[in-house]
Write a protein that holds these residues in place. Sequence first.
Motif, PDB file in Angstrom:
ATOM      1  N   LEU A 144       0.830  -1.208   0.000  1.00 42.83           N
ATOM      2  CA  LEU A 144       0.000   0.000   0.000  1.00 42.83           C
ATOM      3  C   LEU A 144       0.866   1.260   0.000  1.00 42.83           C
ATOM      4  O   LEU A 144       0.516   2.276  -0.620  1.00 42.83           O
ATOM      5  CB  LEU A 144      -0.916   0.014   1.221  1.00 42.83           C
ATOM      6  N   THR A 181      -0.134   2.407  -6.263  1.00 43.75           N
ATOM      7  CA  THR A 181      -1.010   1.504  -7.002  1.00 43.75           C
ATOM      8  C   THR A 181      -0.707   1.558  -8.484  1.00 43.75           C
ATOM      9  O   THR A 181      -0.542   2.644  -9.062  1.00 43.75           O
ATOM     10  CB  THR A 181      -2.492   1.884  -6.784  1.00 43.75           C
ATOM     11  N   PRO A 189       1.192   6.610  -3.420  1.00 42.86           N
ATOM     12  CA  PRO A 189       0.233   6.285  -2.354  1.00 42.86           C
ATOM     13  C   PRO A 189      -0.450   7.546  -1.831  1.00 42.86           C
ATOM     14  O   PRO A 189       0.203   8.579  -1.632  1.00 42.86           O
ATOM     15  CB  PRO A 189       1.097   5.629  -1.279  1.00 42.86           C
ATOM     16  N   ASP A 241      -4.190   5.591   1.611  1.00 46.25           N
ATOM     17  CA  ASP A 241      -3.410   4.357   1.479  1.00 46.25           C
ATOM     18  C   ASP A 241      -2.451   4.194   2.658  1.00 46.25           C
ATOM     19  O   ASP A 241      -2.316   3.109   3.229  1.00 46.25           O
ATOM     20  CB  ASP A 241      -2.598   4.366   0.175  1.00 46.25           C
ATOM     21  N   LYS A 242      -1.783   5.278   3.020  1.00 41.92           N
ATOM     22  CA  LYS A 242      -0.824   5.228   4.120  1.00 41.92           C
ATOM     23  C   LYS A 242      -1.524   4.947   5.452  1.00 41.92           C
ATOM     24  O   LYS A 242      -1.005   4.209   6.286  1.00 41.92           O
ATOM     25  CB  LYS A 242      -0.058   6.547   4.199  1.00 41.92           C
ATOM     26  N   THR A 287     -10.007   1.294   5.451  1.00 42.31           N
ATOM     27  CA  THR A 287      -9.531   0.089   4.752  1.00 42.31           C
ATOM     28  C   THR A 287     -10.485  -0.356   3.651  1.00 42.31           C
ATOM     29  O   THR A 287     -10.170  -1.283   2.899  1.00 42.31           O
ATOM     30  CB  THR A 287      -9.383  -1.072   5.752  1.00 42.31           C
TER      31      THR A 287
END
Length: 382
Positions: A210, A214, A226, A230-231, A281
């Motif tokens: 992640l 992507t 990212p 995402d982080k 998530t």
Amino acid sequence: MTRLKQIRKILSSSPRYKATQLDYGEHDSFVQQQADTPGTLLRIRPYKENEGVVDGAGVLQSVHDVTTNFRGKNTSDHHSFEVWFDEGKIRFYMHAASEAAADKFRRRVGNNYANSEVFQVEEAPAFPIIGSDEYVAGAWLEMEKIPYYPIRHHNSEGFETDPYGEITSEMLSLDESTVVTQVIFRPAKQSWTDGDRFKHNSVDELAHALRQGTSVGWINPQTRPPSAKDKQAAKTIEQQRGEQAFHVNIRVLAASVEQDEAESRAHGVAGMFRKYYNAITEQGLSDTPVWHRRERKRAKRLRRFVQRMSDREWVDRHMIMTVDELAGVAHIPNTEIETPKIDWRYTQRGDRVPADLGQYEQSADSSASTEHNVNNRGHNGV
């Protein structure tokens, strides 16, 4: 084939809630007796003043006992937490795989949920009675992504209100109807975050991926940096390392003499579990109805589904939850929810009553309704 016919064919073959009457052979109902069910069924009458999800996490932590064989295979027992709407009341139950586990549950629930009553169900059936004139609908709840992406819980995003408020409200039905939610849980080994080379990577590998961004595009693929989300998701996934967790099954069942009512309750209750969606998530719970386009095969699948629920059968659905996640879907609610017809305990007195259903029913508050009585219903056991 015209496009309209193609659409109709797709729709006709898509799983959906379709309640069906079941054939119980020479008997006019499905009755699961205590003697036919391994383990011990405990009923909980909760005192309304408790910490809800937080207390639920405490109970689960205290019963996380992993056993393995000489090869390191997980051989731990599985147990269940259940909410029944039956005979016009919402009641809470736990099913323990053994007497030792039942004794531990009695003590842990009593310690964490002060002033609540926990007692063994002995004479009443081990599962709500379902008549042959009733329509039955059911569903499995599944994680939308692989297990390491956690669902929403009280330590991640939190809840504005207890999700059980809407779940129990949706369970309310006709007094003659039955609605059951069942959460079966089995402790996972401490290595659960290490991944499985045949199924998915470890939490560390997923978090690392992640943070790398992507890959986007087909003809000329590029790596998108990212995002902040995402982080944040990577950090949330990574923090699960070392936490206690459980393998989980979640089932929903509804039965009613009114076909539409059974379908509506099963669909509605399963839909309420979407409240556990984690925006960080992007993990949530989705429902999969027990279905087949042919009525005969659909009835066969639903009979099997009912039997699995009443037997508290474990089925590996590749779903793992941490203690905090599981506490969100398996806990005793408190005054935060306003659902009527819940079998609360309103008085503070001592500890738990003895595990004797007959004595309990004679001394219980007048607001508590009695357990099922097969003779009163005029049914024969199967």
